[in-house]
Design an enzyme around this catalytic site. Sequence first.
Site, mmCIF file in Angstrom:
data_model
loop_
_atom_site.group_PDB
_atom_site.id
_atom_site.type_symbol
_atom_site.label_atom_id
_atom_site.label_comp_id
_atom_site.label_asym_id
_atom_site.label_seq_id
_atom_site.Cartn_x
_atom_site.Cartn_y
_atom_site.Cartn_z
ATOM 1 N N ARG A 49 -5.410 1.104 2.623
ATOM 2 C CA ARG A 49 -4.460 1.636 3.606
ATOM 3 C C ARG A 49 -3.462 0.550 3.973
ATOM 4 O O ARG A 49 -3.610 -0.105 5.008
ATOM 5 C CB ARG A 49 -5.228 2.145 4.829
ATOM 6 C CG ARG A 49 -5.851 3.513 4.569
ATOM 7 C CD ARG A 49 -6.869 3.871 5.619
ATOM 8 N NE ARG A 49 -8.046 3.011 5.512
ATOM 9 C CZ ARG A 49 -9.138 3.128 6.266
ATOM 10 N NH1 ARG A 49 -9.211 4.052 7.175
ATOM 11 N NH2 ARG A 49 -10.159 2.298 6.096
ATOM 12 N N ASP A 51 -0.319 -1.534 5.265
ATOM 13 C CA ASP A 51 0.476 -1.423 6.485
ATOM 14 C C ASP A 51 1.962 -1.217 6.187
ATOM 15 O O ASP A 51 2.401 -1.368 5.043
ATOM 16 C CB ASP A 51 0.344 -2.729 7.284
ATOM 17 C CG ASP A 51 -0.985 -2.806 7.999
ATOM 18 O OD1 ASP A 51 -1.385 -1.804 8.620
ATOM 19 O OD2 ASP A 51 -1.622 -3.881 7.913
ATOM 20 N N ARG A 197 -3.019 -11.187 5.400
ATOM 21 C CA ARG A 197 -1.865 -11.742 6.129
ATOM 22 C C ARG A 197 -2.296 -12.816 7.124
ATOM 23 O O ARG A 197 -1.582 -13.807 7.333
ATOM 24 C CB ARG A 197 -1.105 -10.621 6.825
ATOM 25 C CG ARG A 197 -0.360 -9.724 5.823
ATOM 26 C CD ARG A 197 0.085 -8.417 6.438
ATOM 27 N NE ARG A 197 0.965 -8.648 7.580
ATOM 28 C CZ ARG A 197 1.332 -7.676 8.431
ATOM 29 N NH1 ARG A 197 0.910 -6.440 8.260
ATOM 30 N NH2 ARG A 197 2.128 -7.964 9.436
#
Lengths: 244, 244
Positions: A49, A51, A197
């Site tokens: 999923r 972002d 990230r």
Amino acid sequence: MRYKLTIEYDGGAYVGWQRQDNGPSIQAALEAAIHAFSGETVQVWGAGRTDAGVHALGQVAHIDLAKATTARVVREAVNHHLKPQRIAVLTVEEAAPNFHARLAAKSRLYRYRIVNRRAPLAIDQGRAWHVQVALDSDAMHDAAQVLVGRHDFSTFRASLCQAKSPVKTLDQLDARRLGEEIEVTARARSFLHHQVRNMVGTLALVGRGKWSKADVAKALAAADRTKGGPTAPPDGLYLVEVRY
Amino acid sequence: MRYKLTIEYDGGAYVGWQRQDNGPSIQAALEAAIHAFSGETVQVWGAGRTDAGVHALGQVAHIDLAKATTARVVREAVNHHLKPQRIAVLTVEEAAPNFHARLAAKSRLYRYRIVNRRAPLAIDQGRAWHVQVALDSDAMHDAAQVLVGRHDFSTFRASLCQAKSPVKTLDQLDARRLGEEIEVTARARSFLHHQVRNMVGTLALVGRGKWSKADVAKALAAADRTKGGPTAPPDGLYLVEVRY
């Protein structure tokens, strides 16, 4: 019949993979294209999923179609109806009825692109993280090895993360310089929300000499998001491959 | 003081390098940014007048500024005022008073990117030529060698071309495959208008088996644009380097 789709997209125009009320998602665009060609209302299940702003070179998803067709027709028709979206179905394969793009994934490979130069980005705007301060990619790679293995990754976990456990096994985390670019490669069975990230944001602190390898180890051991580095922007992140 | 600027841009948003009445040009954007920081109205002289949609990784230009400043200040200030344009000044150097970005250039290097796959482009939309039919890059490279050397390139010259002579010396024309991508590299002191795109369009005919190497030689010898292949789209073309 169940189909396995491999998908490329430019995440810059989307609120993310998952359908949301606040804007266009990749999932909704795919579901609309599938409906346009087949008349069927399907749910597209994605392996990752991603972002808002995160790209994919090889996202994998599965769908079920009631009417008989072929993998080739699905690919061509979905691509036709996707235009002018920045989403392309690279391949479609017939899959076993129990194949599940998310649950059956054995590993996910992400790449993070940093362009490390003084001048702003023209061609790569939205496609890489622009870092102006010189980064030591060898130091980043060395510090990254602290994170490889099975750990509680709470330090690199977004507060919104829905995973049951913060314990994950990171199989690979490499940083290497290619000219003015630094490429960070991360591979694991699965990642926490924002984990890549947050790891890249932390490694960038090492690259600029603010943090040592020991600081990364200490942050990891703290199992506390407030002890980690900042979250790197989505622009540089690519879901490259999902293995089954 | 004369300055030499090396510039990167995404040509997709512009009518081309050169100032025109019908839309935003890279030249005009640079001149506006220079005016914004210096108050001076300058002319930016570029080494290559790239067309609408053509990109640059290393366009070179020169400017004259009356007020004393430094190369570093010019780079930072111009980049600051360029935002949010898709143009970046990579480097600025002080240049000799007689340096001329266009007239003094000894060679220009262009790269042309073809993405050779069935699926549409998501990430590389506007940044490469999408060719769906399988291309034989070895045949393209072999046929390209017919064009290397000093020739009358009228067959590959746009009707609008303002060059005095159609005779040019092509130093290098290579085609090579890198996965699903074919990269054509062209190097010469100078090129005719659309020469690279017309050569690539012709080589694509060879790549798909419609033309032989002999057909390319015959087309070149005809010195007639109507005997050449189609013009490849601007999206795949990059001005990579200008040497002095």
